[in-house]
Design a protein around this motif. Structure first.
Motif, PDB file in Angstrom:
ATOM      1  N   SER A 426       0.844  -1.193   0.000  1.00  0.00           N
ATOM      2  CA  SER A 426       0.000   0.000   0.000  1.00  0.00           C
ATOM      3  C   SER A 426       0.880   1.243   0.000  1.00  0.00           C
ATOM      4  O   SER A 426       1.946   1.265   0.629  1.00  0.00           O
ATOM      5  CB  SER A 426      -0.922  -0.010   1.220  1.00  0.00           C
ATOM      6  OG  SER A 426      -0.150  -0.206   2.391  1.00  0.00           O
ATOM      7  N   HIS A 428       1.637   5.152   0.870  1.00  0.00           N
ATOM      8  CA  HIS A 428       1.258   6.102   1.913  1.00  0.00           C
ATOM      9  C   HIS A 428       1.966   7.427   1.659  1.00  0.00           C
ATOM     10  O   HIS A 428       3.053   7.450   1.073  1.00  0.00           O
ATOM     11  CB  HIS A 428       1.678   5.584   3.300  1.00  0.00           C
ATOM     12  CG  HIS A 428       0.981   4.322   3.670  1.00  0.00           C
ATOM     13  ND1 HIS A 428      -0.123   4.270   4.468  1.00  0.00           N
ATOM     14  CD2 HIS A 428       1.230   3.027   3.297  1.00  0.00           C
ATOM     15  CE1 HIS A 428      -0.519   3.018   4.597  1.00  0.00           C
ATOM     16  NE2 HIS A 428       0.292   2.239   3.892  1.00  0.00           N
ATOM     17  N   SER A 436       6.356  10.110  -0.161  1.00  0.00           N
ATOM     18  CA  SER A 436       5.500   8.908  -0.117  1.00  0.00           C
ATOM     19  C   SER A 436       6.352   7.667   0.134  1.00  0.00           C
ATOM     20  O   SER A 436       7.547   7.649  -0.159  1.00  0.00           O
ATOM     21  CB  SER A 436       4.713   8.783  -1.412  1.00  0.00           C
ATOM     22  OG  SER A 436       5.618   8.564  -2.455  1.00  0.00           O
ATOM     23  N   LYS A 439       4.131   0.405   2.105  1.00  0.00           N
ATOM     24  CA  LYS A 439       4.109  -0.570   3.205  1.00  0.00           C
ATOM     25  C   LYS A 439       3.782  -1.943   2.650  1.00  0.00           C
ATOM     26  O   LYS A 439       3.030  -2.072   1.679  1.00  0.00           O
ATOM     27  CB  LYS A 439       3.054  -0.168   4.237  1.00  0.00           C
ATOM     28  CG  LYS A 439       3.540   0.886   5.211  1.00  0.00           C
ATOM     29  CD  LYS A 439       2.509   1.077   6.298  1.00  0.00           C
ATOM     30  CE  LYS A 439       3.089   1.800   7.496  1.00  0.00           C
ATOM     31  NZ  LYS A 439       2.118   1.842   8.590  1.00  0.00           N
TER      32      LYS A 439
END
Ligand SMILES: Nc1ncnc2c1ncn2[C@@H]1O[C@H](COP(=O)(O)OP(=O)(O)OP(=O)(O)O)[C@@H](O)[C@H]1O
Ligand SMILES: [Mg+2]
Length: 459
Positions: A426, A428, A436, A439
Motif C-alpha cells: 500500500s 502512503h 510517499s 508498506k
C-alpha cells in the motif's frame, strides 16, 4: 460400461503389471473401479496369503476384511488430482484465452511457424491447463491436415538447467525406433543434446510446439536463444518451432535478454484470476469425483466463495474440495459437509504457499521471512515500510552467511510477492517532510510462512 482408470508411479524395469480376472464386478478394489491390480516382480506370482487369510479360498471369492473395498466418499478421486488434465467440457471460463492461444499457434496446422507466446497470470489461473489443452488439439487438427506436429512439455522448475531442459525436449519428441537416435537421461554435453534434438525434429516433424512452463525458473536464457533462433540459424531446415512460455512472475520479461525478448514475446496473454461463479462451475464440473448425494449442496458454493475471496485460484479451490472429502473420510462421515470447508481451506492454504515458493531463490525467501518475523513480533499492523523489511532482511542474510542484495532488488522481490498475492503493498504519503512510501503486509498467515520456510531450509 466399466471404466478403468488407475494411476501409479513409474515402475522399475524389473517389475511388471499383471491384471487379475474380475470375478466380482460389483466389488470395488483399491481405486473404486471394478478391477484388481497388483504389482510384483516379473516371473513371480503373489503369495496367496498376501491377498487372503482364509486358506483355500480364492482371493477373488473371499470377502477380505483387511482392506476397505468401497470408498464411501470418492467415486473417482482422480478428477480432483492436480495432475489431472480435464477434457474440454470441464474447462470453465477460459473460452477467450483458449481461442486467443489457438489463434496464435494456428499457422502450425498448415505446417507454418506458430507465433511464440508468453502467458502470464497468477497461480491457479489455468495457464498450464490451457496451454496443454490447446497444444493437444493443435496436434490432432494438424494431423487431419496431413501435417506432422507434436508438442513437448518442460517443467522448468524441475529442469532448471539448459542441458536438462534440452534433454527433456529431445527425449519427449523422440522415438528411438523411428529415428535410431538415442537420448540418454544424462551423460552428453549440452551441444550434443542440441544436435540430437535438431536431427530428431527435422527427421520426424513439420511443426513442434515447445511449452516451457514456469519459464522464470530457468537458470538463464540460453535455451530460449537457441530455440527462438533455431530456424534462422539453420539448425533445423524442415521443422518449424514455436515456443509457449508460461510464468506467474509478471516481471519475468524485464529480466530477459533483449534479443530473446523480441523473438519470444510475439504474443502475450494475461490470464485473470477466477471469480466465485467460475470457481463454482470448475468444482461443479468435477462433482462426479464424489459418489451421488455425498456432497452437501452448500459445500461447493462455500468453497468457491472462500477461494474467490482470497485468490481466485482454481488449484486451491479443487484442493479444498478434495481435502474436505478426505476430512469426511477420516471422520467416517457419510457426507462432505460445508463445515469441513474451513478446515480444508487451511490445509490448502499451506500447500498453496509451499507450492508458490517452490524453487524460489534464497533471497526471495529471506524477504518473506523478514516480513513474517516482523508480523509475528509486532502483531496486527497495516504493514511495514520497505526500509524496516530491508533491515530485518539484512540481519537474516548475515545469519545465513550470505551477501545481501541491493535495496532495489529487494523492492523487486517484494513486488513479485505482491503479484502472487503473498503480500499486499500500500502506498502512503508521509506529508512534505517524508514524501510517499510503501508498506508491505503478508496476506498469508505469518506462522504458516515461517513454518514452511523453516521446514524448507531444514530439508
Ligand atoms: N478453467 C478451468 N476449468 C477447469 N479446471 C481448471 C481450470 N483452470 C484451472 N483448472 C484446474 O486448476 C488447477 C490449476 O490450474 P493450472 O495448473 O493450469 O494453473 P496455472 O495457472 O498453471 O498455475 P501456476 O502458475 O501455479 O502453475 C489444475 O488442476 C487445473 O486442472
Ligand atoms: Mg502452471
Amino acid at each position: 460400461m466399466l471404466h478403468l482408470s488407475i494411476t501409479y508411479p513409474p515402475l522399475p524395469t524389473h517389475y511388471s503389471i499383471i491384471r487379475l480376472p474380475i470375478t466380482h464386478p460389483t466389488h470395488t478394489y483399491f481405486t473404486g473401479n471394478p478391477v484388481c491390480v497388483s504389482i510384483y516382480p516379473s516371473g513371480t506370482r503373489p503369495k496367496r496369503n498376501a491377498f487372503h487369510r482364509k486358506p483355500g479360498v480364492d482371493p477373488m471369492d473371499a470377502a477380505d476384511d483387511l482392506f476397505t473395498r468401497e470408498d464411501p466418499i470418492f467415486a473417482n478421486k482422480e478428477l480432483l488430482e492436480i495432475s489431472h488434465l480435464p477434457g474440454e467440457g470441464r474447462i470453465v471460463g477460459r473460452d477467450d484465452e483458449i481461442s486467443d492461444l489457438a489463434n496464435a499457434v494456428n499457422p502450425a496446422i498448415f505446417g507454418q511457424s506458430p507465433s511464440n507466446v508468453l502467458i502470464y497470470g497468477k497461480t491457479g489461473t489455468g495457464k498450464s491447463l490451457c496451454a496443454k489443452y490447446v497444444s493437444k488439439r493443435l496436434v490432432s487438427t494438424a494431423g487431419e491436415e496431413g501435417v506432422n506436429a507434436t508438442f513437448a512439455y518442460v517443467d522448468c522448475a524441475q529442469d532448471t538447467t539448459e542441458t536438462q531442459a534440452v534433454q527433456t525436449i529431445a527425449d519427449g519428441v523422440n522415438d528411438p525406433d523411428v529415428t535410431g537416435i538415442n537420448v540418454p537421461d544424462k551423460g552428453l554435453s549440452t551441444s550434443t543434446y542440441y544436435k540430437r534434438l535438431w536431427r530428431i525434429l527435422d527427421q520426424r516433424y513439420d511443426v513442434v510446439l515447445i511449452i516451457l512452463d514456469e519459464i522464470d525458473k530457468l537458470d538463464d536464457d540460453a535455451i530460449l536463444m537457441q530455440l527462438s533462433r533455431a530456424g534462422e540459424a539453420g539448425k533445423i531446415t524442415d521443422c518449424k518451432l514455436g515456443v509457449v512460455g508460461i510464468s506467474n512472475k509478471i516481471q519475468y520479461k524485464d529480466r530477459m535478454d533483449e534479443r530473446v525478448k523480441s523473438s519470444l514475446c510475439e504474443r502475450e496473454f494475461v490470464f485473470p484470476p477466477y471469480d466465485a461463479n467460475q470457481l463454482r462451475e470448475i468444482m461443479q464440473a468435477r462433482a462426479d469425483a464424489f459418489h451421488d448425494d455425498v456432497l452437501e449442496p452448500s459445500t461447493i458454493p462455500r468453497a468457491a466463495a472462500l477461494a474467490a475471496r482470497e485468490h481466485g485460484d482454481a488449484r486451491k479451490a479443487i484442493d479444498i474440495l478434495r481435502y474436505a472429502g478426505e476430512i469426511a473420510q477420516g471422520n467416517d462421515e457419510p457426507t462432505v459437509r460445508e463445515g469441513f470447508v474451513t478446515q480444508a481451506r487451511q490445509r490448502a492454504e499451506t500447500d498453496r504457499f509451499r507450492e508458490l515458493i517452490r524453487g524460489s531463490t534464497p533471497h526471495s525467501r529471506y524477504v518473506l521471512q523478514a516480513l513474517a518475523l516482523l508480523s509475528l513480533s509486532n502483531g496486527r499492523q497495516d504493514g511495514f515500510r520497505t526500509s524496516r523489511v530491508y533491515e530485518i532482511y539484512e540481519n537474516i542474510c548475515r545469519q545465513e552467511g550470505s551477501d545481501s542484495l541491493s535495496l532495489r532488488r529487494v523492492r523487486d522481490l517484494l513486488k513479485e510477492h505482491a503479484f502472487l498475492d503473498i503480500i499486499e503493498q500500500s502506498k502512503h504519503s508521509g506529508g512534505s517532510a517524508e514524501g510517499s512510501y510503501t508498506k508491505h503486509q503478508l496476506l498469508e498467515d505469518p506462522s504458516v510462512v515461517k513454518d514452511v520456510l523453516t521446514e524448507d531450509s531444514a530439508a
